[in-house]
Design a protein around this motif. Sequence first.
Motif, PDB file in Angstrom:
ATOM      1  N   LYS A  27       8.402  -1.962  17.467  1.00 40.73           N
ATOM      2  CA  LYS A  27       7.895  -1.206  16.311  1.00 40.73           C
ATOM      3  C   LYS A  27       9.038  -0.948  15.344  1.00 40.73           C
ATOM      4  CE  LYS A  27       5.502   3.101  15.091  1.00 40.73           C
ATOM      5  NZ  LYS A  27       4.426   2.465  14.308  1.00 40.73           N
ATOM      6  N   LEU A  28       8.766  -1.191  14.077  1.00 39.51           N
ATOM      7  CA  LEU A  28       9.785  -0.990  13.060  1.00 39.51           C
ATOM      8  C   LEU A  28      10.072   0.498  12.862  1.00 39.51           C
ATOM      9  CD1 LEU A  28       8.510  -3.563  10.405  1.00 39.51           C
ATOM     10  CD2 LEU A  28      10.511  -3.803  11.861  1.00 39.51           C
ATOM     11  N   ARG A  29      11.359   0.780  12.522  1.00 37.99           N
ATOM     12  CA  ARG A  29      11.756   2.149  12.220  1.00 37.99           C
ATOM     13  C   ARG A  29      12.235   2.205  10.784  1.00 37.99           C
ATOM     14  NH1 ARG A  29      15.776   4.445  16.630  1.00 37.99           N
ATOM     15  NH2 ARG A  29      15.807   6.077  15.030  1.00 37.99           N
ATOM     16  N   PHE A  30      11.849   3.256  10.095  1.00 39.68           N
ATOM     17  CA  PHE A  30      12.138   3.351   8.679  1.00 39.68           C
ATOM     18  C   PHE A  30      13.650   3.321   8.407  1.00 39.68           C
ATOM     19  CE2 PHE A  30      12.960   5.729   4.766  1.00 39.68           C
ATOM     20  CZ  PHE A  30      12.169   5.028   3.877  1.00 39.68           C
ATOM     21  N   ASN A  31      14.416   4.170   9.106  1.00 40.93           N
ATOM     22  CA  ASN A  31      15.855   4.235   8.834  1.00 40.93           C
ATOM     23  C   ASN A  31      16.568   2.933   9.166  1.00 40.93           C
ATOM     24  OD1 ASN A  31      16.240   6.753   7.678  1.00 40.93           O
ATOM     25  ND2 ASN A  31      16.341   7.810   9.640  1.00 40.93           N
ATOM     26  N   ARG A  32      16.167   2.319  10.249  1.00 37.71           N
ATOM     27  CA  ARG A  32      16.847   1.108  10.696  1.00 37.71           C
ATOM     28  C   ARG A  32      16.402  -0.123   9.938  1.00 37.71           C
ATOM     29  NH1 ARG A  32      15.092  -0.497  16.460  1.00 37.71           N
ATOM     30  NH2 ARG A  32      13.387  -1.375  15.226  1.00 37.71           N
ATOM     31  N   ASP A  33      15.114  -0.270   9.681  1.00 35.54           N
ATOM     32  CA  ASP A  33      14.571  -1.527   9.171  1.00 35.54           C
ATOM     33  C   ASP A  33      14.135  -1.497   7.709  1.00 35.54           C
ATOM     34  OD1 ASP A  33      14.687  -2.663  11.834  1.00 35.54           O
ATOM     35  OD2 ASP A  33      12.984  -1.377  12.310  1.00 35.54           O
ATOM     36  N   ILE A  34      13.666  -0.358   7.230  1.00 34.74           N
ATOM     37  CA  ILE A  34      13.032  -0.300   5.914  1.00 34.74           C
ATOM     38  C   ILE A  34      13.939   0.309   4.848  1.00 34.74           C
ATOM     39  CG2 ILE A  34      11.011   0.479   4.639  1.00 34.74           C
ATOM     40  CD1 ILE A  34      10.505  -1.570   6.927  1.00 34.74           C
ATOM     41  N   ASN A 113       8.196  -9.837   4.622  1.00 32.91           N
ATOM     42  CA  ASN A 113       7.419  -9.784   5.865  1.00 32.91           C
ATOM     43  C   ASN A 113       7.667  -8.487   6.620  1.00 32.91           C
ATOM     44  OD1 ASN A 113       6.203 -12.277   5.489  1.00 32.91           O
ATOM     45  ND2 ASN A 113       7.865 -13.401   6.521  1.00 32.91           N
ATOM     46  N   VAL A 114       8.930  -7.992   6.596  1.00 31.41           N
ATOM     47  CA  VAL A 114       9.232  -6.718   7.263  1.00 31.41           C
ATOM     48  C   VAL A 114       8.464  -5.587   6.584  1.00 31.41           C
ATOM     49  CG1 VAL A 114      11.057  -5.008   7.650  1.00 31.41           C
ATOM     50  CG2 VAL A 114      11.485  -7.401   8.159  1.00 31.41           C
ATOM     51  N   LEU A 115       8.436  -5.578   5.245  1.00 30.07           N
ATOM     52  CA  LEU A 115       7.696  -4.536   4.534  1.00 30.07           C
ATOM     53  C   LEU A 115       6.197  -4.648   4.809  1.00 30.07           C
ATOM     54  CD1 LEU A 115       9.556  -4.553   1.085  1.00 30.07           C
ATOM     55  CD2 LEU A 115       9.656  -2.778   2.849  1.00 30.07           C
ATOM     56  N   ARG A 116       5.674  -5.880   4.852  1.00 31.54           N
ATOM     57  CA  ARG A 116       4.249  -6.085   5.154  1.00 31.54           C
ATOM     58  C   ARG A 116       3.906  -5.498   6.526  1.00 31.54           C
ATOM     59  NH1 ARG A 116       0.862 -10.097   3.300  1.00 31.54           N
ATOM     60  NH2 ARG A 116       2.666 -11.258   2.510  1.00 31.54           N
ATOM     61  N   ARG A 117       4.756  -5.817   7.504  1.00 26.87           N
ATOM     62  CA  ARG A 117       4.503  -5.355   8.873  1.00 26.87           C
ATOM     63  C   ARG A 117       4.622  -3.847   8.988  1.00 26.87           C
ATOM     64  NH1 ARG A 117       8.612  -6.352  13.458  1.00 26.87           N
ATOM     65  NH2 ARG A 117       7.782  -4.922  14.997  1.00 26.87           N
ATOM     66  N   TRP A 118       5.595  -3.276   8.268  1.00 26.42           N
ATOM     67  CA  TRP A 118       5.777  -1.821   8.302  1.00 26.42           C
ATOM     68  C   TRP A 118       4.559  -1.096   7.749  1.00 26.42           C
ATOM     69  CZ3 TRP A 118       7.137   1.073   3.612  1.00 26.42           C
ATOM     70  CH2 TRP A 118       7.364   2.447   3.853  1.00 26.42           C
ATOM     71  N   ILE A 119       4.033  -1.593   6.638  1.00 28.94           N
ATOM     72  CA  ILE A 119       2.828  -0.973   6.059  1.00 28.94           C
ATOM     73  C   ILE A 119       1.671  -1.094   7.041  1.00 28.94           C
ATOM     74  CG2 ILE A 119       1.147  -1.093   4.189  1.00 28.94           C
ATOM     75  CD1 ILE A 119       3.431  -2.086   2.367  1.00 28.94           C
ATOM     76  N   ALA A 120       1.564  -2.263   7.656  1.00 27.27           N
ATOM     77  CA  ALA A 120       0.476  -2.474   8.629  1.00 27.27           C
ATOM     78  C   ALA A 120       0.595  -1.516   9.801  1.00 27.27           C
ATOM     79  CB  ALA A 120       0.492  -3.923   9.114  1.00 27.27           C
ATOM     80  N   GLU A 121       1.831  -1.164  10.175  1.00 28.83           N
ATOM     81  CA  GLU A 121       2.046  -0.250  11.305  1.00 28.83           C
ATOM     82  C   GLU A 121       1.844   1.215  10.923  1.00 28.83           C
ATOM     83  OE1 GLU A 121       5.956  -1.061  12.747  1.00 28.83           O
ATOM     84  OE2 GLU A 121       5.376  -2.932  13.751  1.00 28.83           O
ATOM     85  N   GLY A 122       1.552   1.468   9.641  1.00 32.59           N
ATOM     86  CA  GLY A 122       1.274   2.845   9.237  1.00 32.59           C
ATOM     87  C   GLY A 122       2.252   3.400   8.224  1.00 32.59           C
ATOM     88  N   GLU A 124       5.277   4.626   8.342  1.00 31.79           N
ATOM     89  CA  GLU A 124       5.883   5.914   8.687  1.00 31.79           C
ATOM     90  C   GLU A 124       7.281   6.028   8.075  1.00 31.79           C
ATOM     91  OE1 GLU A 124       4.483   8.411  10.165  1.00 31.79           O
ATOM     92  OE2 GLU A 124       2.591   7.309  10.448  1.00 31.79           O
ATOM     93  N   TYR A 125       7.614   7.210   7.570  1.00 29.67           N
ATOM     94  CA  TYR A 125       8.919   7.503   6.980  1.00 29.67           C
ATOM     95  C   TYR A 125       9.749   8.337   7.956  1.00 29.67           C
ATOM     96  CZ  TYR A 125       8.151   5.904   2.134  1.00 29.67           C
ATOM     97  OH  TYR A 125       7.958   5.152   1.001  1.00 29.67           O
ATOM     98  N   GLU A 126      11.049   8.331   7.740  1.00 31.61           N
ATOM     99  CA  GLU A 126      11.966   9.227   8.458  1.00 31.61           C
ATOM    100  C   GLU A 126      12.959   9.790   7.444  1.00 31.61           C
ATOM    101  OE1 GLU A 126      12.927   7.372  12.787  1.00 31.61           O
ATOM    102  OE2 GLU A 126      13.524   6.122  11.094  1.00 31.61           O
ATOM    103  N   ALA A 127      13.380  11.017   7.700  1.00 32.97           N
ATOM    104  CA  ALA A 127      14.499  11.528   6.905  1.00 32.97           C
ATOM    105  C   ALA A 127      15.711  10.650   7.175  1.00 32.97           C
ATOM    106  CB  ALA A 127      14.787  12.973   7.281  1.00 32.97           C
ATOM    107  N   HIS A 128      16.613  10.552   6.193  1.00 35.82           N
ATOM    108  CA  HIS A 128      17.782   9.709   6.391  1.00 35.82           C
ATOM    109  C   HIS A 128      18.543  10.184   7.614  1.00 35.82           C
ATOM    110  CE1 HIS A 128      21.770   7.905   5.658  1.00 35.82           C
ATOM    111  NE2 HIS A 128      21.052   6.933   5.134  1.00 35.82           N
ATOM    112  N   TRP A 129      18.958   9.246   8.456  1.00 41.33           N
ATOM    113  CA  TRP A 129      19.544   9.592   9.753  1.00 41.33           C
ATOM    114  C   TRP A 129      20.708  10.571   9.631  1.00 41.33           C
ATOM    115  CZ3 TRP A 129      24.657   8.781  10.676  1.00 41.33           C
ATOM    116  CH2 TRP A 129      25.347   7.883   9.830  1.00 41.33           C
ATOM    117  N   SER A 130      21.530  10.437   8.568  1.00 40.31           N
ATOM    118  CA  SER A 130      22.729  11.277   8.480  1.00 40.31           C
ATOM    119  C   SER A 130      22.412  12.698   8.052  1.00 40.31           C
ATOM    120  CB  SER A 130      23.740  10.656   7.505  1.00 40.31           C
ATOM    121  OG  SER A 130      23.275  10.745   6.169  1.00 40.31           O
TER     122      SER A 130
END
Length: 1016
Positions: A27-34, A113-122, A124-130
């Motif tokens: 599953k893609l993670r916003f901070n890592r992948d998006i 393709n990563v953005l397409r898959r992320w949207i398909a997975e829902g 989801e956002y995350e606050a910036h890791w730092s």
Amino acid sequence: MCIRHIRPACLILLLCGMSVADAEETKLRFNRDIRPILSNKCFRCHGFDEKGRKGDLRLDKREDAIATHKGTQAIVPGKPEQSALLQRITTTDSDDLMPPPDSKLSLSDEEKNVLRRWIAEGAEYEAHWSLIPPKLSAPTQRSVDDFILARLKQEGLQPTPEASRETLLRRVSFDLTGLPPTLAEIDAFLADQDPQAYGHAVDRLLASQHFGERMAVEWLDAARYADTNGYFGDKTRSLWPWRDWVIDAYNRNLPFDQFTIEQLAGDLLPNATTAQRIATGFNRNHMANNESGIIDEEYRVEYVADRLETTGTTWLGLTIGCARCHDHKYDPITQREFYQLFAFFNNVPESGLIKADNPPPVLSVPSQEQEKELKRLSSAAQQAERELQPFTTALRQQITEWEKTAATSLPPSPTAQLKAHFSFDGQIDARHFGTSDVFQDGILGQSAKYDATQHAEWTGAFDTDAAWTVGLWLMADTSLSGVFSKIEPEGRRRGLEVIWQKGRFQINLVSQWGTDAIELVTQEPASGKKWHHLVVSHDGTRRAEGVRVFIDGQPAVTKTITATSEPLRIGRRDAGLGFYGQLDELRLLQRPVTAQEAESWFWSERLRGIAARPAAKRSAADVTLLQDWFVEHHASPQTLAAHKRVREAKAAEARLRESIPTTLVMEELPKPRAAHLLTRGQYDHPAEEVLPGVPASLSRWPQEAPRNRLGFARWLVSKENPLTARVAVNRLWMQCFGEGLVRTVNDFGSQGEAPSHPELLDWLALRFMQSGWDVKAMLKLMVMSATYRQSSHYSARDPANRLLARGPSFRLSAEMVRDQALAVSGLLVPKIGGPSVKPYQPPGLWEAVSYNGEETYVPDADAGLWRRSLYTFWKRQSPPPALLTFDGPTREKCTARRARTNTPLQSLVLLNDETYIEAARVLATWAQSLKGSESEKLALAFRRVTSRAADPEELQQLTGLLSRQRARFTADREAAAKLIAAGASAHGKDLNPVELAAWTLTLHTLFNLDETITRR
């Protein structure tokens, strides 16, 4: 390589050690992948910066990204084909394509393709890791190695075996002290069979006084420490006591939170000590400008902004400066928040245009011995004044009586063969040009006040082909002024001109400019904004020695010129450069004057001027000058003796005070200076007033903390702050492993690189805070790990070593390269601290960057040649060239991470720099003094330089090289003598020059080995 030069999706997969297929199964993670994709390609127009936002679309916040705008949704969670974002990035219509073609940005198919898959997975956002406080995500992982091994296992990699003991000791010695191990230390470590032997070695290195020196180097880079002010003037200033405070703080393991507080706000601590005030020099290390003509407020604002940006980079790892002119394009920092932070640093009593080389506020920092001696000398001066007191009343009466006849009793100014005299008492008997004349109090009566917009021309007879003298009083206001001239404005430019230039008088005597002209410059600078008497006298012999210059009655420099019909221009060089300041009592004599006559001239006019001035209008300097002269010439022997004791006692006290170092410090104004949001960041466009505050995206302000620098420092090191501990341990990790867990050590924001091991970074940050911010404990934790102790053999699976399947390997820093040569040769002077020193450097560099070539680098003649490199005098306009070649910074701005290059120039430094040739000669002298065969001596020298034993083939090569060099120098003894003459040390210069030269060149080769300058 910069993250912006790599496709973000590919970089993410590389850092995670994943293939595209693996990514599809996770599953893609916003901070890592998006976030990296959006930050690089979208946030500039659709991010945090409200004023720069296009189409009222914001993609950095989920609620905005999924909201309906004008009937469309940029992102429809779970439905990529209905998402306008996906439609716009995949369209073939250039008018609708995003990013737009004119932005020069584009998305790769993988990123789409990563953005397409992320949207398909829902989506989801995350606050910036730092910006999320560190947390323990894996409680079972309790050491550095647990985190590294877990990741290696995930990637199907195995750690590399432990490095050899010699390599390991050399590695940790450089990392903790910046110096190589000695032969005795290597032998002791190899002989120690205790399982804890390595730990004992680490403890010894952490306890070394050289530990603080090693740690200070990177901190000096971050603080932009230098020994000069920078900019145009780049004059010397004193901040080395702060540098020594840093070394001492590391050596005594001052907790990092206290280390922070004392540097940012030590002066605001209750009952602040001298050391705590010295610590605040961190934020006085910025450049400072003394160039006349600059706008004071513009540069004062620059200094404040520089403090903020440096603090933000050093402690928060954020590019705060990007919010100076507008809201940050990528990170949640508004322009208003920038100026709220700015307000903390806005209250220093300072000017943008500095008037002193050590611009205030400054602090005197005497040693204990100096403090004791100062008390003694001060007491002696007071006692001498008490002994003079009985004579004072009578002395004043005598001076008052003398003043009544001073005008007639003092010798007159020269009158013999006087061609012209300009008293400037309300008028100038010469033709006027420019704005109206202005007259002010001068030396004798009134003086003419000039601002370069006026001058006078006198066309009377004054033959510069015969003997002549010009004398006048002047007080210059600026650093460059044309005092007077009798010179052709163009053509041959024959004639005479006098220029005031940064405290020195430049006298040009010209027959044919460029071919027959002499430029005379007085050597000792005179004080600006102070009256000086200048006499230039020519005896008419047409010889250089026939010209004499006197300043305040004392001899000072000189050539001859031919006659010219040009007028004498008073207050102007020629048609251009005018004078800024006051002129008084100009006399032209058609004869030379003697030294005695010049001295009498000075005292006559100076004393007559003081005597004619009402007592209430005399300055303290006038009163002292008059009294000193009167006592010397007219007082009783008893008064003279008592007065002499006072002068000598005060002079001794003054000499000691001048020898006491000062250092630049922070200080607060009694009333805080108002801070404003500056429109577009311009100093002269203030908008609404702002109060001190911190970004809302970071932690809360500590309860009861004052809204000043002290409160700000405590906020930085509060455990709720998500950044400070992470940034600090990341810097320590970089010190041990060559790269930080976050490789962009200066940028923990959206444009920075994600951590290679985020859970490890958080674990280290939490452990650091829990340890009481113990720097030595954190370093020991890192260097004791099996990860650190691995061999550094190259791994094709992970060439950048981001997964840490091997030990680190990289070129030594500039300082370590030089310090190593000094250490292994035996030249290194291990003294800790003190004023900066001047080792060897090529001649002519300072002349090339100083105004009119007025500054010259003069190397030390003693131990300063062989001190550690962090003590080297650092001139911003011309940093130490050998250190600069090995990627040393200019120290003009904060440097969180040096570049690391390998260039031909570096090899030329190692081959030709006097430091390395001298070090090789001293090492050769040591090697020749050893007992044993030639091969045994070479083996020991090799081991001393590289920390390991040479193999037979290497010894054979060295022996052959020595034999060839011996033959070469036997045939060319002159070359041998020239080689061993390099350097000021006397070591070996009494030995056979041929033999010493052969050994010198052979061992010099060792300094050029890759393994010698590489930390493995």
